[in-house]
Design a protein around this motif. Structure first.
Motif, PDB file in Angstrom:
ATOM      1  N   LYS A  61       0.866  -1.183   0.000  1.00 20.88           N
ATOM      2  CA  LYS A  61       0.000   0.000   0.000  1.00 20.88           C
ATOM      3  C   LYS A  61       0.898   1.227   0.000  1.00 20.88           C
ATOM      4  CE  LYS A  61      -3.984   2.128   2.142  1.00 20.88           C
ATOM      5  NZ  LYS A  61      -5.047   1.994   3.137  1.00 20.88           N
ATOM      6  N   TYR A  62       0.711   2.083  -1.012  1.00 20.51           N
ATOM      7  CA  TYR A  62       1.497   3.296  -1.137  1.00 20.51           C
ATOM      8  C   TYR A  62       0.838   4.442  -0.379  1.00 20.51           C
ATOM      9  CZ  TYR A  62       3.852   0.871  -5.001  1.00 20.51           C
ATOM     10  OH  TYR A  62       4.553  -0.023  -5.769  1.00 20.51           O
ATOM     11  N   ALA A  63       1.605   5.484  -0.130  1.00 25.13           N
ATOM     12  CA  ALA A  63       1.109   6.646   0.589  1.00 25.13           C
ATOM     13  C   ALA A  63      -0.062   7.307  -0.137  1.00 25.13           C
ATOM     14  CB  ALA A  63       2.237   7.660   0.792  1.00 25.13           C
ATOM     15  N   ASN A  64      -0.108   7.191  -1.475  1.00 32.74           N
ATOM     16  CA  ASN A  64      -1.193   7.806  -2.243  1.00 32.74           C
ATOM     17  C   ASN A  64      -2.481   6.977  -2.207  1.00 32.74           C
ATOM     18  OD1 ASN A  64      -0.772   5.664  -3.997  1.00 32.74           O
ATOM     19  ND2 ASN A  64      -0.074   6.914  -5.706  1.00 32.74           N
ATOM     20  N   GLY A  65      -2.453   5.852  -1.482  1.00 30.82           N
ATOM     21  CA  GLY A  65      -3.640   5.016  -1.359  1.00 30.82           C
ATOM     22  C   GLY A  65      -3.673   3.832  -2.302  1.00 30.82           C
ATOM     23  N   HIS A  66      -2.831   3.843  -3.338  1.00 26.24           N
ATOM     24  CA  HIS A  66      -2.790   2.709  -4.279  1.00 26.24           C
ATOM     25  C   HIS A  66      -2.285   1.476  -3.538  1.00 26.24           C
ATOM     26  CE1 HIS A  66      -2.319   0.525  -8.025  1.00 26.24           C
ATOM     27  NE2 HIS A  66      -1.131   0.155  -7.589  1.00 26.24           N
ATOM     28  N   GLU A  67      -2.969   0.367  -3.718  1.00 26.54           N
ATOM     29  CA  GLU A  67      -2.535  -0.864  -3.081  1.00 26.54           C
ATOM     30  C   GLU A  67      -2.824  -2.052  -3.974  1.00 26.54           C
ATOM     31  OE1 GLU A  67      -4.958  -2.189   0.403  1.00 26.54           O
ATOM     32  OE2 GLU A  67      -6.044  -0.320   0.041  1.00 26.54           O
ATOM     33  N   GLY A  68      -2.200  -3.150  -3.659  1.00 32.39           N
ATOM     34  CA  GLY A  68      -2.411  -4.358  -4.442  1.00 32.39           C
ATOM     35  C   GLY A  68      -1.543  -5.487  -3.949  1.00 32.39           C
ATOM     36  N   ASP A  69      -1.506  -6.547  -4.720  1.00 35.93           N
ATOM     37  CA  ASP A  69      -0.703  -7.716  -4.401  1.00 35.93           C
ATOM     38  C   ASP A  69       0.344  -7.897  -5.486  1.00 35.93           C
ATOM     39  OD1 ASP A  69      -2.147  -8.561  -2.034  1.00 35.93           O
ATOM     40  OD2 ASP A  69      -3.791  -8.995  -3.406  1.00 35.93           O
ATOM     41  N   ALA A  70       1.475  -8.461  -5.102  1.00 36.47           N
ATOM     42  CA  ALA A  70       2.570  -8.705  -6.038  1.00 36.47           C
ATOM     43  C   ALA A  70       3.284  -9.987  -5.620  1.00 36.47           C
ATOM     44  CB  ALA A  70       3.548  -7.529  -6.024  1.00 36.47           C
ATOM     45  N   PRO A  71       3.988 -10.603  -6.548  1.00 32.19           N
ATOM     46  CA  PRO A  71       4.766 -11.788  -6.159  1.00 32.19           C
ATOM     47  C   PRO A  71       5.941 -11.392  -5.273  1.00 32.19           C
ATOM     48  CG  PRO A  71       5.162 -11.251  -8.465  1.00 32.19           C
ATOM     49  CD  PRO A  71       4.104 -10.310  -7.971  1.00 32.19           C
ATOM     50  N   MET A  72       6.277 -12.254  -4.328  1.00 27.91           N
ATOM     51  CA  MET A  72       7.425 -11.992  -3.464  1.00 27.91           C
ATOM     52  C   MET A  72       8.728 -12.061  -4.259  1.00 27.91           C
ATOM     53  SD  MET A  72       6.184 -14.011  -0.057  1.00 27.91           S
ATOM     54  CE  MET A  72       7.342 -13.243   1.085  1.00 27.91           C
ATOM     55  N   LEU A  73       8.818 -13.030  -5.132  1.00 24.77           N
ATOM     56  CA  LEU A  73       9.927 -13.162  -6.075  1.00 24.77           C
ATOM     57  C   LEU A  73       9.321 -13.408  -7.438  1.00 24.77           C
ATOM     58  CD1 LEU A  73      12.314 -15.699  -4.253  1.00 24.77           C
ATOM     59  CD2 LEU A  73      12.446 -13.197  -4.215  1.00 24.77           C
ATOM     60  N   GLY A  74       9.985 -12.960  -8.482  1.00 26.46           N
ATOM     61  CA  GLY A  74       9.467 -13.235  -9.811  1.00 26.46           C
ATOM     62  C   GLY A  74      10.465 -12.882 -10.890  1.00 26.46           C
ATOM     63  N   PHE A  75      10.152 -13.347 -12.096  1.00 22.52           N
ATOM     64  CA  PHE A  75      10.955 -13.001 -13.251  1.00 22.52           C
ATOM     65  C   PHE A  75      10.089 -13.117 -14.502  1.00 22.52           C
ATOM     66  CE2 PHE A  75      11.319 -17.595 -13.358  1.00 22.52           C
ATOM     67  CZ  PHE A  75      11.415 -17.910 -14.700  1.00 22.52           C
ATOM     68  N   TYR A  85      12.205  -9.607 -10.642  1.00 25.85           N
ATOM     69  CA  TYR A  85      11.452  -8.888  -9.616  1.00 25.85           C
ATOM     70  C   TYR A  85      11.814  -9.544  -8.296  1.00 25.85           C
ATOM     71  CZ  TYR A  85       9.057  -7.673 -13.904  1.00 25.85           C
ATOM     72  OH  TYR A  85       8.792  -7.256 -15.182  1.00 25.85           O
ATOM     73  N   ILE A  86      13.001  -9.219  -7.807  1.00 25.79           N
ATOM     74  CA  ILE A  86      13.556  -9.928  -6.659  1.00 25.79           C
ATOM     75  C   ILE A  86      14.192  -8.985  -5.650  1.00 25.79           C
ATOM     76  CG2 ILE A  86      14.053 -12.047  -7.955  1.00 25.79           C
ATOM     77  CD1 ILE A  86      17.030 -10.980  -8.064  1.00 25.79           C
ATOM     78  N   TYR A  87      14.151  -7.692  -5.926  1.00 31.76           N
ATOM     79  CA  TYR A  87      15.008  -6.772  -5.191  1.00 31.76           C
ATOM     80  C   TYR A  87      14.237  -5.896  -4.222  1.00 31.76           C
ATOM     81  CZ  TYR A  87      18.308  -2.963  -4.379  1.00 31.76           C
ATOM     82  OH  TYR A  87      19.122  -2.034  -3.802  1.00 31.76           O
ATOM     83  N   ALA A  88      14.616  -5.989  -2.953  1.00 33.65           N
ATOM     84  CA  ALA A  88      14.158  -5.036  -1.945  1.00 33.65           C
ATOM     85  C   ALA A  88      15.373  -4.193  -1.572  1.00 33.65           C
ATOM     86  CB  ALA A  88      13.614  -5.758  -0.715  1.00 33.65           C
ATOM     87  N   LYS A  89      15.198  -2.882  -1.502  1.00 35.11           N
ATOM     88  CA  LYS A  89      16.324  -1.997  -1.216  1.00 35.11           C
ATOM     89  C   LYS A  89      16.700  -2.104   0.251  1.00 35.11           C
ATOM     90  CE  LYS A  89      18.261   2.464  -2.194  1.00 35.11           C
ATOM     91  NZ  LYS A  89      19.544   1.877  -2.519  1.00 35.11           N
ATOM     92  N   THR A  90      17.705  -2.918   0.500  1.00 32.42           N
ATOM     93  CA  THR A  90      18.265  -3.051   1.852  1.00 32.42           C
ATOM     94  C   THR A  90      19.768  -2.864   1.725  1.00 32.42           C
ATOM     95  OG1 THR A  90      18.715  -5.429   1.726  1.00 32.42           O
ATOM     96  CG2 THR A  90      16.491  -4.784   2.448  1.00 32.42           C
ATOM     97  N   GLY A  91      20.417  -2.556   2.821  1.00 34.80           N
ATOM     98  CA  GLY A  91      21.868  -2.405   2.806  1.00 34.80           C
ATOM     99  C   GLY A  91      22.563  -3.672   2.338  1.00 34.80           C
TER     100      GLY A  91
END
Length: 146
Positions: A61-75, A85-91
């Motif tokens: 859910k984004y701050a603008n109210g848009h929300e949905g579902d997505a795969p945890m991992l994907g290609f 589609y595998i990347y979460a911005k972490t250190g």
């Protein structure tokens, strides 16, 4: 608010690979990715929209109210290159990218020509780090243990 186009479909993942992917190396790489991401995530592959193979799901859910579902991992085995589609911005993920291999980074995707261009052990670590991040920061509708 616009409806998400990328939702789970009933398309068979393997039928998709064999009918959509023309290049034999890309087909082989796709089948290997299905095996690896399934093992790392613990989820069966499902088609998300017409061309994304995803594993598990989470709710955003984004701050603008848009929300949905997505795969945890994907290609997606696109014609020009793979879209991951595998990347979460972490250190940790940012540090892992330095040893990942040959790739390009988009806003939410990592683009790779072929599996031989990247370090599979680093791919595994990025996927696992992303799964940890998603489990800790999002409601996971198909998380392990729920």
């Amino acid at each position: 608010m616009a409806k998400n186009k990328t939702t789970v479909t009933e398309i068979d993942v393997f039928d998709f690979i064999h009918s959509y992917v023309e290049n034999e190396q890309k087909k082989s790489d796709s089948l290997e990715l299905i095996k690896l991401m399934g093992k790392w995530s613990g989820f069966e592959p499902k088609m998300w929209g017409p061309t994304i193979i995803g594993f598990g799901s989470y709710h955003y859910k984004y701050a603008n109210g848009h929300e949905g579902d997505a795969p945890m991992l994907g290609f997606s085995p696109r014609k020009a290159q793979f879209s991951f589609y595998i990347y979460a911005k972490t250190g940790k993920n940012d540090a892992l990218l330095k040893a990942f291999g040959k790739f390009k980074m988009g806003k939410a995707c990592i683009y790779v020509q072929k599996l031989a261009d990247i370090d599979i052990s680093i791919l595994e670590q990025i996927c696992k780090e992303t799964l940890i991040y998603l489990n800790e920061n999002h409601k996971c509708g198909a998380c392990k243990g729920e």
